[in-house]
Design a protein around this motif. Structure first.
Motif, mmCIF file in Angstrom:
data_model
loop_
_atom_site.group_PDB
_atom_site.id
_atom_site.type_symbol
_atom_site.label_atom_id
_atom_site.label_comp_id
_atom_site.label_asym_id
_atom_site.label_seq_id
_atom_site.Cartn_x
_atom_site.Cartn_y
_atom_site.Cartn_z
ATOM 1 N N LEU A 141 11.448 1.501 -20.418
ATOM 2 C CA LEU A 141 12.645 0.771 -20.829
ATOM 3 C C LEU A 141 12.513 -0.737 -20.626
ATOM 4 O O LEU A 141 13.445 -1.481 -20.912
ATOM 5 C CB LEU A 141 13.862 1.288 -20.057
ATOM 6 C CG LEU A 141 14.334 2.691 -20.438
ATOM 7 C CD1 LEU A 141 15.418 3.162 -19.483
ATOM 8 C CD2 LEU A 141 14.848 2.707 -21.873
ATOM 9 N N GLY A 142 11.371 -1.172 -20.135
ATOM 10 C CA GLY A 142 11.126 -2.610 -20.031
ATOM 11 C C GLY A 142 11.181 -3.180 -18.634
ATOM 12 O O GLY A 142 11.034 -4.394 -18.462
ATOM 13 N N HIS A 143 11.387 -2.355 -17.616
ATOM 14 C CA HIS A 143 11.387 -2.845 -16.246
ATOM 15 C C HIS A 143 9.962 -3.012 -15.730
ATOM 16 O O HIS A 143 9.033 -2.345 -16.191
ATOM 17 C CB HIS A 143 12.126 -1.867 -15.325
ATOM 18 C CG HIS A 143 13.602 -1.827 -15.544
ATOM 19 N ND1 HIS A 143 14.457 -2.774 -15.043
ATOM 20 C CD2 HIS A 143 14.375 -0.943 -16.223
ATOM 21 C CE1 HIS A 143 15.692 -2.481 -15.391
ATOM 22 N NE2 HIS A 143 15.674 -1.373 -16.115
ATOM 23 N N ARG A 144 9.821 -3.896 -14.759
ATOM 24 C CA ARG A 144 8.571 -3.975 -13.985
ATOM 25 C C ARG A 144 8.829 -3.141 -12.734
ATOM 26 O O ARG A 144 9.456 -3.607 -11.780
ATOM 27 C CB ARG A 144 8.253 -5.427 -13.639
ATOM 28 C CG ARG A 144 7.887 -6.273 -14.864
ATOM 29 C CD ARG A 144 7.868 -7.758 -14.549
ATOM 30 N NE ARG A 144 6.833 -8.109 -13.602
ATOM 31 C CZ ARG A 144 5.577 -8.402 -13.931
ATOM 32 N NH1 ARG A 144 5.196 -8.383 -15.183
ATOM 33 N NH2 ARG A 144 4.695 -8.737 -13.015
ATOM 34 N N VAL A 145 8.365 -1.918 -12.747
ATOM 35 C CA VAL A 145 8.783 -0.916 -11.772
ATOM 36 C C VAL A 145 7.809 -0.833 -10.600
ATOM 37 O O VAL A 145 6.591 -0.746 -10.770
ATOM 38 C CB VAL A 145 8.900 0.474 -12.437
ATOM 39 C CG1 VAL A 145 9.274 1.535 -11.396
ATOM 40 C CG2 VAL A 145 9.939 0.436 -13.541
ATOM 41 N N GLY A 146 8.390 -0.871 -9.406
ATOM 42 C CA GLY A 146 7.669 -0.516 -8.200
ATOM 43 C C GLY A 146 8.165 0.839 -7.757
ATOM 44 O O GLY A 146 9.343 1.159 -7.897
ATOM 45 N N VAL A 147 7.283 1.656 -7.244
ATOM 46 C CA VAL A 147 7.676 3.014 -6.884
ATOM 47 C C VAL A 147 7.184 3.362 -5.494
ATOM 48 O O VAL A 147 6.052 3.028 -5.118
ATOM 49 C CB VAL A 147 7.180 4.041 -7.939
ATOM 50 C CG1 VAL A 147 5.678 3.964 -8.129
ATOM 51 C CG2 VAL A 147 7.595 5.455 -7.574
ATOM 52 N N PHE A 148 8.057 3.969 -4.699
ATOM 53 C CA PHE A 148 7.692 4.551 -3.411
ATOM 54 C C PHE A 148 7.313 6.003 -3.666
ATOM 55 O O PHE A 148 8.177 6.842 -3.915
ATOM 56 C CB PHE A 148 8.888 4.511 -2.448
ATOM 57 C CG PHE A 148 9.057 3.223 -1.694
ATOM 58 C CD1 PHE A 148 8.504 2.042 -2.134
ATOM 59 C CD2 PHE A 148 9.791 3.203 -0.515
ATOM 60 C CE1 PHE A 148 8.666 0.859 -1.434
ATOM 61 C CE2 PHE A 148 9.967 2.037 0.211
ATOM 62 C CZ PHE A 148 9.401 0.862 -0.256
ATOM 63 N N LEU A 149 6.026 6.308 -3.610
ATOM 64 C CA LEU A 149 5.575 7.673 -3.838
ATOM 65 C C LEU A 149 5.660 8.477 -2.549
ATOM 66 O O LEU A 149 5.080 8.088 -1.531
ATOM 67 C CB LEU A 149 4.137 7.679 -4.347
ATOM 68 C CG LEU A 149 3.897 7.168 -5.766
ATOM 69 C CD1 LEU A 149 2.405 7.069 -6.032
ATOM 70 C CD2 LEU A 149 4.573 8.080 -6.787
ATOM 71 N N PRO A 150 6.368 9.611 -2.551
ATOM 72 C CA PRO A 150 6.357 10.482 -1.373
ATOM 73 C C PRO A 150 4.932 10.962 -1.094
ATOM 74 O O PRO A 150 4.094 11.009 -2.014
ATOM 75 C CB PRO A 150 7.271 11.649 -1.782
ATOM 76 C CG PRO A 150 8.096 11.114 -2.910
ATOM 77 C CD PRO A 150 7.221 10.131 -3.627
ATOM 78 N N PRO A 151 4.616 11.331 0.157
ATOM 79 C CA PRO A 151 3.243 11.749 0.483
ATOM 80 C C PRO A 151 2.722 12.867 -0.407
ATOM 81 O O PRO A 151 1.532 12.901 -0.741
ATOM 82 C CB PRO A 151 3.372 12.204 1.939
ATOM 83 C CG PRO A 151 4.531 11.445 2.480
ATOM 84 C CD PRO A 151 5.486 11.309 1.335
ATOM 85 N N SER A 152 3.594 13.778 -0.833
ATOM 86 C CA SER A 152 3.151 14.900 -1.670
ATOM 87 C C SER A 152 2.725 14.448 -3.065
ATOM 88 O O SER A 152 2.096 15.206 -3.808
ATOM 89 C CB SER A 152 4.272 15.940 -1.786
ATOM 90 O OG SER A 152 5.446 15.361 -2.317
ATOM 91 N N PHE A 153 3.066 13.215 -3.445
ATOM 92 C CA PHE A 153 2.695 12.669 -4.752
ATOM 93 C C PHE A 153 1.605 11.608 -4.626
ATOM 94 O O PHE A 153 1.383 10.837 -5.562
ATOM 95 C CB PHE A 153 3.918 12.048 -5.435
ATOM 96 C CG PHE A 153 4.912 13.050 -5.942
ATOM 97 C CD1 PHE A 153 4.919 13.424 -7.276
ATOM 98 C CD2 PHE A 153 5.832 13.626 -5.090
ATOM 99 C CE1 PHE A 153 5.843 14.354 -7.750
ATOM 100 C CE2 PHE A 153 6.754 14.543 -5.548
ATOM 101 C CZ PHE A 153 6.759 14.917 -6.885
ATOM 102 N N ALA A 154 0.919 11.574 -3.498
ATOM 103 C CA ALA A 154 -0.048 10.506 -3.234
ATOM 104 C C ALA A 154 -1.117 10.408 -4.310
ATOM 105 O O ALA A 154 -1.559 9.309 -4.655
ATOM 106 C CB ALA A 154 -0.696 10.719 -1.864
ATOM 107 N N ASP A 155 -1.544 11.547 -4.860
ATOM 108 C CA ASP A 155 -2.618 11.539 -5.849
ATOM 109 C C ASP A 155 -2.106 11.638 -7.280
ATOM 110 O O ASP A 155 -2.892 11.752 -8.230
ATOM 111 C CB ASP A 155 -3.578 12.705 -5.577
ATOM 112 C CG ASP A 155 -4.252 12.579 -4.218
ATOM 113 O OD1 ASP A 155 -4.561 11.437 -3.823
ATOM 114 O OD2 ASP A 155 -4.452 13.613 -3.551
ATOM 115 N N ALA A 156 -0.787 11.577 -7.440
ATOM 116 C CA ALA A 156 -0.218 11.722 -8.778
ATOM 117 C C ALA A 156 -0.369 10.416 -9.554
ATOM 118 O O ALA A 156 -0.029 9.344 -9.045
ATOM 119 C CB ALA A 156 1.254 12.108 -8.690
#
Length: 332
Positions: free
Chosen positions: A246-261
């Motif tokens: 949608l045009g945002h410059r997104v930062g994301v906090f990945l939970p530990p279970s998504f570390a390799d996603a």
């Protein structure tokens, strides 16, 4: 402890002269002033841009000094002070005459704690009095956990910065009101609810809206420049990618279970599985995503047990009163 003795003596002199000193605690860096000097205390509010109705915390050098700053010390306060001081616990008690109303936001209660950091304790000893100190940042923004954070945000507005290295706890102190018939947690923090309940031998209430105004409980607080939105853990990647599209410059906090996603976002931080490590790094992670130019941060709340309760509290405050899903957020 990295600050030299000469630095500590100089900082104590600045406090005596009515100046402001940024100093480390185990939680975050504080912006300190002589607690008995109304003009110096007023300058804290001016530098931070903090509303004068928001009370400050008075830092003292030891539990034996508590009676010098409050009207009376009930048995519950003595028990908690003996168990958790020095440490990340703040007690709300009836204000003693040494504490000016400027430091309490006009309230007849005062928040007091003994910090667990060698530089802070050395400064309090050299100064010989109480030091009123909120976090050393602009009101509502991300709290500082290094001296460089303080310098970057407040610059020359601070008369002296004591560098004691990175803060070990990383989130502010737990605030407990002990003025009533039963103690209650007004702000979760570095001492967990479970540890408090074990010390007291009974459950503790955590009111949704405290009758006592306390530091750090403004509806929007601990906030980076980027907007923070909160979603369920399993939706973090999908919502981050949608917002990026949608045009945002997104930062994301990945939970530990998504570390390799794999995630299509401007920047990503994998948060630690350890709540102690997450708390220690939380404000640094928010600052890092700001520095990378993110305008939106997508995160989920940890399980609200132990330090997870304090982390969740900070993320909710960072998100503000009306967080929404990134897909529904307005385009920047």
């Amino acid at each position: 402890m990295t600050a030299r003795t000469s630095d500590i003596e100089e900082a104590a002199g600045v406090l005596r002269a009515g100046g402001l000193v940024a100093f480390p605690t185990e939680t975050v860096y504080g912006l300190g002033a002589n607690a008995e000097d109304p003009a110096a205390v007023a300058r804290i509010f001016q530098v931070k841009g903090r509303p004068p109705s928001h009370p400050l915390i008075v830092h003292i050098g030891g539990a034996v000094q508590l009676g010098d700053w409050v009207e009376d010390v009930p048995a519950t306060a003595r028990l908690l002070a003996e168990r958790f001081w020095p440490g990340p616990l703040t007690l709300v008690l009836r204000r003693g005459r040494r504490v000016p109303l400027e430091a309490t936001g006009g309230l007849e209660t005062v928040a007091v704690r003994v910090p667990d950091h060698p530089v802070a304790l050395a400064l309090l000893s050299a100064f010989g009095g109480g030091v009123t100190a909120p976090s050393a940042n602009r009101f509502g923004s991300v709290s500082p956990t290094t001296a460089d954070h303080v310098r970057a945000e407040l610059g020359d507005a601070v008369d002296f910065v004591l560098d004691g290295g990175p803060c070990e706890v990383g989130v502010e102190s737990t605030i407990v009101d002990v003025t009533g018939d039963a103690p209650s947690v007004l702000r979760p923090g570095g001492v967990t609810r479970e540890d408090l309940e074990a010390a007291l031998g009974h459950p503790l209430a955590i009111p949704t809206a405290g009758r006592v105004r306390v530091p750090g409980q403004h509806p929007s607080h601990y906030a980076p420049r980027a907007r923070v939105v909160l979603v369920e853990p399993e939706k973090v990647v999908a919502e981050a990618e949608l917002a990026q599209e949608l045009g945002h410059r997104v930062g994301v906090f990945l939970p530990p279970s998504f570390a390799d996603a794999p995630v299509k976002a401007h920047a990503a931080v994998t948060v630690p599985g350890s709540m102690a490590a997450y708390a220690r790094g939380l404000y640094g992670f928010l600052r890092e995503l700001d520095q990378q130019g993110c305008d939106l941060i997508v995160a989920s709340l940890p399980v609200e047990e132990g330090l997870g309760l304090a982390i969740a509290n900070r993320l909710r405050r960072a998100a503000g009163p009306r967080p929404c899903a990134p897909g529904n957020a307005p385009r920047q």
